[in-house]
Design a protein around this motif. Structure first.
Motif, PDB file in Angstrom:
ATOM      1  N   VAL A   1     -17.080 -29.469  40.814  1.00 30.91           N
ATOM      2  CA  VAL A   1     -16.185 -28.841  39.830  1.00 30.91           C
ATOM      3  C   VAL A   1     -16.954 -27.786  39.031  1.00 30.91           C
ATOM      4  O   VAL A   1     -16.428 -26.705  38.758  1.00 30.91           O
ATOM      5  CB  VAL A   1     -15.559 -29.917  38.897  1.00 30.91           C
ATOM      6  CG1 VAL A   1     -14.842 -29.269  37.718  1.00 30.91           C
ATOM      7  CG2 VAL A   1     -14.594 -30.798  39.688  1.00 30.91           C
ATOM      8  N   PHE A   2     -18.201 -28.061  38.710  1.00 29.22           N
ATOM      9  CA  PHE A   2     -18.998 -27.091  37.940  1.00 29.22           C
ATOM     10  C   PHE A   2     -19.188 -25.802  38.742  1.00 29.22           C
ATOM     11  O   PHE A   2     -18.995 -24.703  38.218  1.00 29.22           O
ATOM     12  CB  PHE A   2     -20.357 -27.700  37.558  1.00 29.22           C
ATOM     13  CG  PHE A   2     -21.194 -26.769  36.727  1.00 29.22           C
ATOM     14  CD1 PHE A   2     -20.911 -26.579  35.381  1.00 29.22           C
ATOM     15  CD2 PHE A   2     -22.242 -26.052  37.292  1.00 29.22           C
ATOM     16  CE1 PHE A   2     -21.666 -25.700  34.605  1.00 29.22           C
ATOM     17  CE2 PHE A   2     -22.994 -25.169  36.530  1.00 29.22           C
ATOM     18  CZ  PHE A   2     -22.703 -24.996  35.188  1.00 29.22           C
ATOM     19  N   GLU A   3     -19.511 -25.947  40.015  1.00 32.37           N
ATOM     20  CA  GLU A   3     -19.702 -24.738  40.833  1.00 32.37           C
ATOM     21  C   GLU A   3     -18.382 -23.964  40.970  1.00 32.37           C
ATOM     22  O   GLU A   3     -18.349 -22.736  40.846  1.00 32.37           O
ATOM     23  CB  GLU A   3     -20.237 -25.092  42.225  1.00 32.37           C
ATOM     24  CG  GLU A   3     -20.496 -23.811  43.017  1.00 32.37           C
ATOM     25  CD  GLU A   3     -20.992 -24.038  44.435  1.00 32.37           C
ATOM     26  OE1 GLU A   3     -21.567 -25.098  44.714  1.00 32.37           O
ATOM     27  OE2 GLU A   3     -20.781 -23.110  45.252  1.00 32.37           O
ATOM     28  N   ALA A   4     -17.296 -24.708  41.186  1.00 25.93           N
ATOM     29  CA  ALA A   4     -16.003 -24.040  41.355  1.00 25.93           C
ATOM     30  C   ALA A   4     -15.604 -23.318  40.065  1.00 25.93           C
ATOM     31  O   ALA A   4     -15.105 -22.183  40.100  1.00 25.93           O
ATOM     32  CB  ALA A   4     -14.936 -25.067  41.747  1.00 25.93           C
ATOM     33  N   ALA A   5     -15.845 -23.962  38.928  1.00 24.91           N
ATOM     34  CA  ALA A   5     -15.504 -23.336  37.644  1.00 24.91           C
ATOM     35  C   ALA A   5     -16.331 -22.064  37.448  1.00 24.91           C
ATOM     36  O   ALA A   5     -15.848 -21.057  36.919  1.00 24.91           O
ATOM     37  CB  ALA A   5     -15.753 -24.325  36.502  1.00 24.91           C
ATOM     38  N   THR A   6     -17.576 -22.086  37.893  1.00 23.49           N
ATOM     39  CA  THR A   6     -18.447 -20.911  37.772  1.00 23.49           C
ATOM     40  C   THR A   6     -17.919 -19.772  38.641  1.00 23.49           C
ATOM     41  O   THR A   6     -17.801 -18.625  38.190  1.00 23.49           O
ATOM     42  CB  THR A   6     -19.891 -21.296  38.184  1.00 23.49           C
ATOM     43  OG1 THR A   6     -20.277 -22.443  37.434  1.00 23.49           O
ATOM     44  CG2 THR A   6     -20.859 -20.157  37.916  1.00 23.49           C
ATOM     45  N   VAL A   7     -17.565 -20.098  39.883  1.00 22.28           N
ATOM     46  CA  VAL A   7     -17.006 -19.081  40.791  1.00 22.28           C
ATOM     47  C   VAL A   7     -15.713 -18.528  40.196  1.00 22.28           C
ATOM     48  O   VAL A   7     -15.462 -17.315  40.210  1.00 22.28           O
ATOM     49  CB  VAL A   7     -16.747 -19.683  42.199  1.00 22.28           C
ATOM     50  CG1 VAL A   7     -15.963 -18.717  43.075  1.00 22.28           C
ATOM     51  CG2 VAL A   7     -18.062 -20.066  42.859  1.00 22.28           C
ATOM     52  N   HIS A   8     -14.893 -19.427  39.663  1.00 22.82           N
ATOM     53  CA  HIS A   8     -13.607 -19.009  39.088  1.00 22.82           C
ATOM     54  C   HIS A   8     -13.827 -17.961  38.003  1.00 22.82           C
ATOM     55  O   HIS A   8     -13.152 -16.921  37.954  1.00 22.82           O
ATOM     56  CB  HIS A   8     -12.890 -20.244  38.531  1.00 22.82           C
ATOM     57  CG  HIS A   8     -11.507 -19.980  38.050  1.00 22.82           C
ATOM     58  ND1 HIS A   8     -10.911 -20.706  37.069  1.00 22.82           N
ATOM     59  CD2 HIS A   8     -10.588 -19.050  38.413  1.00 22.82           C
ATOM     60  CE1 HIS A   8      -9.697 -20.234  36.847  1.00 22.82           C
ATOM     61  NE2 HIS A   8      -9.480 -19.237  37.659  1.00 22.82           N
TER      62      HIS A   8
END
Ligand code: SAM
Ligand code: DTB
Ligand code: SF4
Length: 323
Positions: free
Chosen positions: A31-38
């Motif tokens: 989730v942290f990586e996805a939030a960063t990409v987002h």
């Protein structure tokens, strides 16, 4: 990641493994990586809202195991012929007043046929555009000349879901092939209409099939602009109606992996959101979901309650599309 145009299992193999590795990661890291990409590609406070209307309901000749509108299912729904243009445009006006920026018209057709009904759909698209809304339709399979006519009418998006991974597809639908779906998506793309394609989770598939689906979506060339992630709404009388619900973290994982693999797409938390807790929805938004269906109804089932939706979006600081 390989980006070649693919319709075969072999050519997506590398990215299937990559998608599976993402789904297997510890949830909070993912989730942290996805939030960063987002945050690298989108305004994290923006939320796109599409509203659905079923313009032709039930009696579809396909046998999609999840769908109450299939003529093969024993689901008790009222069949309705194609709506009149005026009624559709009245619904579109109400949707706009309710805050929707896109109006999506769904028909329970296996495929589009040329003739009066298609002409009427074209009229609906022109009318929705004249109201200042984006227009989307989902009409089943179509050919290139039909996609071109939709484009000429002003259509912004065509929705046509791949639904699940290729290897699981025949457990869900037998009246068409996975490649039929890919051919329609290609026709839409070639006509210059933006592509909305995603899937349904919780059909009894495992992570491997979800990884396949994600890899297939990410390998479309170019990738889809809009990716709906539906979670099965179990419909009484359908073959998949009694499937046990999918664990909440699998939905979050799939949304997060979709965000990472399709960084620029709008990822829509779609059907099934009404049955999700606020906390699960919140994690999905954190993981990169930036689009929803708004309004009280989807096609034949209720959506999230509007009052509850607005309270949640306000709590989370999620605004309109340009927030
Ligand atoms: N007939 C067209 C087609 O199949 O492309 C358009 C309408 S169909 C209802 C659109 C999509 O809704 C399906 O591809 C599926 O992903 C989703 N859907 C249908 N029934 C559902 C259900 N019970 N739960 C979750 N999603 C569903
Ligand atoms: C999509 O991916 N989900 C929408 C829309 N595209 C057409 C449909 C959801 C249908 C949910 C079940 C129903 O209301 O019948
Ligand atoms: Fe027909 Fe679409 Fe339902 Fe399949 S999902 S049965 S194609 S309406």
């Amino acid at each position: 990641m390989s980006r070649e145009s693919t319709t075969t299992e072999a050519s997506t193999a590398a990215s299937v493994a990559e998608a599976r590795r993402l789904l297997d990661r510890p949830l909070l890291e993912l989730v942290f990586e996805a939030a960063t990409v987002h945050r690298q590609h989108h305004d994290p406070a923006a939320l796109q809202r599409s509203q659905l209307v079923s313009i032709k309901t039930g009696g579809c000749t396909e046998d999609c195991g999840y769908c109450s509108q299939s003529a093969h299912s024993a689901a008790e729904i009222e069949r309705e012929p194609l709506m009149e243009v005026t009624a559709v445009l009245a619904a579109a006006r109400t949707a706009k007043e309710g805050g929707a920026d896109r109006f999506c018209m769904g028909a329970a057709w296996r495929e589009v046929s040329d003739g009066e009904d298609f002409e009427r759909v074209l009229e609906m698209v022109r009318g929705v555009k004249a109201l200042g809304l984006e227009a989307c339709v989902t009409l089943g399979m179509l050919e290139q000349h039909q996609a071109r006519r939709l484009r000429e009418a002003g259509l912004d998006f065509y929705n046509h879901n791949l639904d699940t991974g290729r290897s699981f597809y025949d457990q869900v639908v037998t009246t068409r092939e996975y490649d039929d779906r890919l051919r329609t998506i290609e026709a839409v793309r070639e006509a210059g209409v933006r592509v909305c394609t995603g899937g349904i989770l919780g059909l009894g598939e495992g992570r491997d099939a979800r990884a396949e689906l994600l890899a297939q979506l990410a390998n479309l060339e170019p990738p889809p602009e809009s990716v709906p992630i539906n979670t099965l709404v179990g419909m009484k009388g359908t073959p998949l109606g009694d499937t046990p619900p999918l664990a909440w973290d699998e939905v979050v994982r799939t949304v997060a992996a979709a965000r990472i693999l399709l960084p620029r797409a709008a990822v829509r938390l779609s059907a099934g959101r009404g049955e999700m807790s606020e906390q699960t929805q919140t994690l999905c938004f954190l993981a990169g979901a930036n689009s929803v269906f708004s309004g009280e109804e989807l096609l034949t089932t209720p959506n999230a309650e509007p009052g509850r939706d607005e309270a949640l979006f306000e709590k989370l600081g999620l605004g309109g599309p340009g927030a």
